[in-house]
Design a protein around this motif. Sequence first.
Motif, PDB file in Angstrom:
ATOM      1  N   ASP A 112      85.184  52.261  79.694  1.00 13.11           N
ATOM      2  CA  ASP A 112      84.707  50.885  79.479  1.00 13.11           C
ATOM      3  C   ASP A 112      85.603  49.892  80.223  1.00 13.11           C
ATOM      4  N   ILE A 113      86.915  50.130  80.165  1.00 11.21           N
ATOM      5  CA  ILE A 113      87.863  49.288  80.911  1.00 11.21           C
ATOM      6  C   ILE A 113      87.535  49.345  82.411  1.00 11.21           C
ATOM      7  N   VAL A 114      87.317  50.558  82.908  1.00 11.16           N
ATOM      8  CA  VAL A 114      87.033  50.727  84.340  1.00 11.16           C
ATOM      9  C   VAL A 114      85.733  50.012  84.709  1.00 11.16           C
ATOM     10  N   MET A 115      84.741  50.082  83.823  1.00 15.82           N
ATOM     11  CA  MET A 115      83.475  49.383  84.084  1.00 15.82           C
ATOM     12  C   MET A 115      83.735  47.879  84.290  1.00 15.82           C
ATOM     13  N   GLY A 116      84.619  47.323  83.479  1.00 17.02           N
ATOM     14  CA  GLY A 116      84.953  45.897  83.600  1.00 17.02           C
ATOM     15  C   GLY A 116      85.699  45.595  84.899  1.00 17.02           C
ATOM     16  N   ILE A 117      86.579  46.500  85.303  1.00 16.63           N
ATOM     17  CA  ILE A 117      87.335  46.307  86.558  1.00 16.63           C
ATOM     18  C   ILE A 117      86.362  46.344  87.744  1.00 16.63           C
ATOM     19  N   ILE A 118      85.485  47.341  87.739  1.00 21.64           N
ATOM     20  CA  ILE A 118      84.529  47.503  88.860  1.00 21.64           C
ATOM     21  C   ILE A 118      83.631  46.270  88.941  1.00 21.64           C
ATOM     22  N   SER A 119      83.141  45.840  87.802  1.00 23.34           N
ATOM     23  CA  SER A 119      82.242  44.687  87.804  1.00 23.34           C
ATOM     24  C   SER A 119      82.969  43.443  88.326  1.00 23.34           C
TER      25      SER A 119
END
Length: 330
Positions: free
Chosen positions: A230-237
């Motif tokens: 979920d953290i990575v999803m936020g970084i990518i976005s």
Amino acid sequence: MSISLKNQSILVTGSAGFIGFHADQKLLDMGAVVIGIDNFNDYYDPGLKEDRNKILAKNPNFKLYRGDIEDLEFVRKTFQTEEIDKKCHLAAQAGVRYGIDHPHQFINSNIVGFNNVIDEAKNHDVNDFIYASSSSVYGGNDKFPAATTDQVDHPISLYAATKKSNELIAYTYHHLFGVNCTGLRFFTAYGPWGRPDMALFLFTDAIAKKQPIKVFNHGQMVRDFTYIDDIVMGIISSLEKSYPYEIFNLGYGQEVELEYFINCIENELDQKADKKYLPLQPGDVLKSLADIKYSTEKLEYKPTTPIEEGIKKFVDWYKDYYQEKDRNQK
Ligand SMILES: NC(=O)c1ccc[n+]([C@@H]2O[C@H](COP(=O)([O-])OP(=O)(O)OC[C@H]3O[C@@H](n4cnc5c(N)ncnc54)[C@H](O)[C@@H]3O)[C@@H](O)[C@H]2O)c1
């Protein structure tokens, strides 16, 4: 609007760290070129960092610069050598409690190092500068869930003070030089390949070895645990969206009591914990809980991993990784 990250060259500092490793893997899967920087310091087992790096190094689109962001010449050379489109700054001295005895390390890595990197990003016209802030900036606030519009002027640890300083420096670089800056306040990230200094690792390791665990503030603590994907999803976005200046909370948005957290680990290990109840540690906050409405609206950030599932994935990884190590040592 979203920008495709395919073929984009992204500099990730802290590439061998817990969050950096996972972000790098996702970026490489998406077809980006990742230039990693890490100094593999021994704040925790450098062997774990080397093992994460070995996995990244298998991908021809990953290149590592081994060095220290406190070293301006090293940072300059890296920016001069590589064409960088976007910058994801994750390298920092983490660990709230560690700051009490190691203040200089925090100032050097998190302030001097941060400034070296953002200044070179400005000098080389890097499009976007995404950096790690932290839920710790909310300090002892008693308004929950914590929103990015809340005041964050009373950090209760040096770590938090450095993260708040990063947000201020980023604002100035945006204002003076037009650098696009996005700060991400991570809320207790956890998952496979997680940090050995954090509660999930410490508890799992101790319970598995039938050793006592230290439960601070007599178990009266609440955290918003956020699974690494979920953290990575936020970084990518954040990298895809390219906002001029923003700060986002990246949490799961749910409070988990420490005792329940321990309970989940016990269930996964099928082993009871020997709990040693202790007072609150200086620098620790009693509770964290993210208001993620703004992140959902602007980043389409929708965390999906509940704590029970995330802990299972961590414990499965822990068993595999350390059993494999034990086998190799025999
Ligand atoms: N994990 C969390 O729950 C959490 C929560 C809030 C904020 N953060 C922030 O997110 C970022 C990543 O955290 P993490 O959990 O992956 O930590 P980590 O310690 O696993 O990763 C940081 C990496 O940066 C490297 N590093 C540190 N100082 C450096 C320096 N001076 N030069 C070069 N490399 C250096 C370390 O070797 C390490 O590999 C950090 O900025 C941290 O403060 C993490």
